[in-house]
Design a protein around this motif. Structure first.
Motif, PDB file in Angstrom:
ATOM      1  N   THR A 187      -5.531   7.368  -3.501  1.00  0.00           N
ATOM      2  CA  THR A 187      -4.912   6.836  -4.709  1.00  0.00           C
ATOM      3  C   THR A 187      -5.927   6.617  -5.822  1.00  0.00           C
ATOM      4  O   THR A 187      -5.577   6.635  -7.004  1.00  0.00           O
ATOM      5  CB  THR A 187      -4.168   5.519  -4.414  1.00  0.00           C
ATOM      6  N   ASP A 188      -7.177   6.392  -5.462  1.00  0.00           N
ATOM      7  CA  ASP A 188      -8.219   6.292  -6.490  1.00  0.00           C
ATOM      8  C   ASP A 188      -8.294   7.581  -7.310  1.00  0.00           C
ATOM      9  O   ASP A 188      -8.595   7.548  -8.510  1.00  0.00           O
ATOM     10  CB  ASP A 188      -9.586   6.045  -5.843  1.00  0.00           C
ATOM     11  N   ARG A 189      -8.030   8.695  -6.662  1.00  0.00           N
ATOM     12  CA  ARG A 189      -8.184   9.992  -7.323  1.00  0.00           C
ATOM     13  C   ARG A 189      -6.880  10.548  -7.892  1.00  0.00           C
ATOM     14  O   ARG A 189      -6.883  11.189  -8.951  1.00  0.00           O
ATOM     15  CB  ARG A 189      -8.779  10.995  -6.325  1.00  0.00           C
ATOM     16  N   PHE A 190      -5.770  10.290  -7.188  1.00  0.00           N
ATOM     17  CA  PHE A 190      -4.527  10.941  -7.580  1.00  0.00           C
ATOM     18  C   PHE A 190      -3.447   9.984  -8.084  1.00  0.00           C
ATOM     19  O   PHE A 190      -2.347  10.430  -8.428  1.00  0.00           O
ATOM     20  CB  PHE A 190      -3.961  11.751  -6.405  1.00  0.00           C
ATOM     21  N   GLY A 191      -3.729   8.690  -8.124  1.00  0.00           N
ATOM     22  CA  GLY A 191      -2.750   7.762  -8.662  1.00  0.00           C
ATOM     23  C   GLY A 191      -2.111   6.902  -7.585  1.00  0.00           C
ATOM     24  O   GLY A 191      -2.235   7.169  -6.387  1.00  0.00           O
ATOM     25  N   PRO A 192      -1.419   5.824  -7.993  1.00  0.00           N
ATOM     26  CA  PRO A 192      -0.891   4.835  -7.049  1.00  0.00           C
ATOM     27  C   PRO A 192       0.277   5.357  -6.214  1.00  0.00           C
ATOM     28  O   PRO A 192       0.968   6.298  -6.597  1.00  0.00           O
ATOM     29  CB  PRO A 192      -0.433   3.693  -7.966  1.00  0.00           C
ATOM     30  N   SER A 193       0.486   4.703  -5.072  1.00  0.00           N
ATOM     31  CA  SER A 193       1.627   4.995  -4.207  1.00  0.00           C
ATOM     32  C   SER A 193       2.176   3.667  -3.707  1.00  0.00           C
ATOM     33  O   SER A 193       1.715   3.121  -2.709  1.00  0.00           O
ATOM     34  CB  SER A 193       1.213   5.879  -3.029  1.00  0.00           C
ATOM     35  N   TYR A 194       3.172   3.138  -4.408  1.00  0.00           N
ATOM     36  CA  TYR A 194       3.740   1.839  -4.055  1.00  0.00           C
ATOM     37  C   TYR A 194       4.354   1.866  -2.654  1.00  0.00           C
ATOM     38  O   TYR A 194       4.211   0.941  -1.875  1.00  0.00           O
ATOM     39  CB  TYR A 194       4.812   1.444  -5.071  1.00  0.00           C
ATOM     40  N   LYS A 195       5.053   2.950  -2.356  1.00  0.00           N
ATOM     41  CA  LYS A 195       5.743   3.095  -1.070  1.00  0.00           C
ATOM     42  C   LYS A 195       4.751   3.037   0.091  1.00  0.00           C
ATOM     43  O   LYS A 195       4.960   2.307   1.069  1.00  0.00           O
ATOM     44  CB  LYS A 195       6.505   4.422  -1.056  1.00  0.00           C
ATOM     45  N   ALA A 196       3.656   3.775  -0.004  1.00  0.00           N
ATOM     46  CA  ALA A 196       2.681   3.821   1.084  1.00  0.00           C
ATOM     47  C   ALA A 196       2.023   2.464   1.282  1.00  0.00           C
ATOM     48  O   ALA A 196       1.843   2.001   2.419  1.00  0.00           O
ATOM     49  CB  ALA A 196       1.627   4.886   0.798  1.00  0.00           C
ATOM     50  N   TYR A 197       1.668   1.788   0.186  1.00  0.00           N
ATOM     51  CA  TYR A 197       0.994   0.507   0.296  1.00  0.00           C
ATOM     52  C   TYR A 197       1.909  -0.590   0.827  1.00  0.00           C
ATOM     53  O   TYR A 197       1.447  -1.625   1.307  1.00  0.00           O
ATOM     54  CB  TYR A 197       0.416   0.084  -1.057  1.00  0.00           C
ATOM     55  N   LEU A 198       3.220  -0.378   0.744  1.00  0.00           N
ATOM     56  CA  LEU A 198       4.151  -1.365   1.273  1.00  0.00           C
ATOM     57  C   LEU A 198       4.382  -1.176   2.761  1.00  0.00           C
ATOM     58  O   LEU A 198       4.331  -2.137   3.541  1.00  0.00           O
ATOM     59  CB  LEU A 198       5.493  -1.276   0.528  1.00  0.00           C
ATOM     60  N   ILE A 199       4.617   0.069   3.197  1.00  0.00           N
ATOM     61  CA  ILE A 199       5.074   0.276   4.575  1.00  0.00           C
ATOM     62  C   ILE A 199       3.942   0.503   5.580  1.00  0.00           C
ATOM     63  O   ILE A 199       4.057   0.093   6.732  1.00  0.00           O
ATOM     64  CB  ILE A 199       6.089   1.436   4.654  1.00  0.00           C
ATOM     65  N   VAL A 200       2.849   1.139   5.173  1.00  0.00           N
ATOM     66  CA  VAL A 200       1.784   1.443   6.142  1.00  0.00           C
ATOM     67  C   VAL A 200       1.148   0.169   6.715  1.00  0.00           C
ATOM     68  O   VAL A 200       0.968   0.078   7.944  1.00  0.00           O
ATOM     69  CB  VAL A 200       0.718   2.374   5.518  1.00  0.00           C
ATOM     70  N   PRO A 201       0.792  -0.837   5.899  1.00  0.00           N
ATOM     71  CA  PRO A 201       0.224  -2.050   6.504  1.00  0.00           C
ATOM     72  C   PRO A 201       1.191  -2.752   7.447  1.00  0.00           C
ATOM     73  O   PRO A 201       0.783  -3.280   8.481  1.00  0.00           O
ATOM     74  CB  PRO A 201      -0.100  -2.930   5.285  1.00  0.00           C
ATOM     75  N   LEU A 202       2.475  -2.774   7.101  1.00  0.00           N
ATOM     76  CA  LEU A 202       3.453  -3.446   7.949  1.00  0.00           C
ATOM     77  C   LEU A 202       3.575  -2.759   9.308  1.00  0.00           C
ATOM     78  O   LEU A 202       3.616  -3.405  10.345  1.00  0.00           O
ATOM     79  CB  LEU A 202       4.819  -3.486   7.253  1.00  0.00           C
TER      80      LEU A 202
END
Length: 422
Positions: free
Chosen positions: A383-398
């Motif tokens: 995401t640092d290179r290609f932009g944010p991903s709200y979906k990934a940051y929500l579900i992967v940690p959970l």
């Protein structure tokens, strides 16, 4: 010659190992880059020194295991106490889909490990050690299952092998996640975001991506792993309240372990601790509307895991692994290829074959071989290179920090009951 340490000496040794590990991680870039836990860094150094002493003088070290067991049970209780099923609803269908995909991969991971172990002339259960016990489960699960496999199934050196394999997984989980995601993003012809700014030291430590993620994503990325020097604001009353819940989990685990001993539903005590935490958490929050203090649970859980790992690593006998090095290397290489193919062709496609799916695939590589911090680091690199991903940051940690441990414990228990593997 053997040196025996009592409980007090064991606790002092574990604390010293953690302090040394802290110094190593902040001094050696490789260790911080690949999210090697501080007790693992210090513990492996201690284990290496003890191995050299053993080779030179025949010295062995025996530690008090009562503290180690207690800290292990507290760590698994903390996972259960953090598993609020209300978060399944917050993540929605994507979270459930990812959990299903990860569950299927755990079966694949164990099948690869067991199958190759049998082909290479090893005991099939060793394949579980070089499978989801260590790669999906991490150091905590490795240290918990090791004594069970040694005592109940006669797998000599299972704990030592587990810790070594879990460390391997952390490193390679961090190495492959970014390349897999970049390959998938390249297929989409997505261009890097040009305005990515360099992060400050505080942003790097806190896990803040270069691109603004929004409050929902930032909260999700902070749910699941220790952030150095983050203020905790825990009062004495909150600590006592949290300790009472831990005590209830450990008491329940002890009673259930005794009642089910020798029956068809006999389980390792740490699984009962985890399950008790899940029940206590969800009954208190959903029936009695009790407000759980997650920061306190997180602190006690992380502290318990660190002390447990430090004691386990000091007790390692690395010389027991000499005969397993070649076959285990073959199995681990196959496991790396398996997670890369699964993330690229299964996780990516079923999660939508879009940019978010590519970031999720990078995260899956992280916790499928290593741990949730590795998954977060992989996603940040993308995401640092290609932009944010709200979906990934929500579900992967959970999925990576909470629910996968519940699924992994269930699947491992099923595998250990298969007659062929015993």
């Amino acid at each position: 010659m053997e040196i025996t340490l009592n409980g007090y000496h064991t606790l002092i040794a574990a604390a010293l190992v953690m302090l040394v590990g802290h110094w190593l991680v902040f001094r050696i870039r490789f260790l911080s880059t690949f999210n090697i836990p501080e007790p693992v860094a210090g513990g492996l150094l201690a284990a290496l020194l003890i191995t050299l002493l053993n080779a030179a003088t025949g010295l062995t070290l025996r530690l008090d295991t009562n503290l180690q067991t207690t800290f292990m049970l507290m760590f698994f209780a903390s996972i259960g106490l953090s598993a609020d099923f209300r978060r399944l609803k917050e993540g929605g269908k994507p979270l459930v889909m990812l959990l299903v995909l990860v569950s299927v991969f755990i079966v694949v991971q164990n099948a690869v490990g067991v199958g190759l172990a049998a082909l290479l002339g090893l005991k099939p259960l060793i394949g579980l050690v070089v499978g989801s016990i260590t790669l999906t489960g991490g150091h905590g699960t490795a240290g918990a299952w090791g004594p069970v496999l040694e005592a109940k199934y006669g797998i000599a050196g299972a704990t030592t092998l587990g810790i070594a394999t879990a460390t391997f997984g952390l490193v390679f989980g961090g190495l492959i996640g970014g390349p897999v995601a970049r390959h998938l993003i390249r297929k989409q012809k997505r261009k890097p975001v040009p305005d990515a700014h360099e992060r400050t030291g505080i942003e790097t430590i806190s896990g803040t991506p270069r691109h603004e993620q929004g409050t929902e994503s930032e909260e999700a990325s902070r749910l699941t792993f220790e952030i150095f020097d983050q203020p905790r604001l825990i009062t004495a009353y909150a600590a006592i309240e949290t300790l009472a819940m831990f005590a209830a989990c450990l008491t329940s685990a002890d009673l259930l372990g005794r009642w089910t001993h020798g029956t068809a539903i006999e389980l390792p005590t740490f699984i009962w601790a985890l399950a008790s935490g899940v029940v206590i958490r969800n009954v208190l929050t959903h029936v009695f509307r009790f407000q759980m203090f997650d920061r306190a649970i997180d602190v006690f859980g992380n502290t318990s895991l660190s002390l447990f790992l430090a004691i386990a690593l000091i007790s390692l006998r690395l010389w027991e692994l000499a005969g397993l090095a070649g076959p285990v290397a073959v199995i681990l290489a196959a496991q790396v290829v398996a997670i890369m193919l699964y993330a690229a062709f299964i996780t990516y496609r079923f999660m939508g074959s879009d940019y978010d799916a590519a970031v999720v695939a990078a995260g899956h590589c992280g916790f499928g071989l290593g741990a949730t911090p590795t998954a977060i680091a992989n996603m940040q690199a993308v995401t640092d290179r290609f932009g944010p991903s709200y979906k990934a940051y929500l579900i992967v940690p959970l999925v990576g920090a909470f629910f996968v441990d519940l699924v992994n414990a269930t699947i491992l228990q099923i595998f250990t009951q298969i007659p062929f593997l015993q």
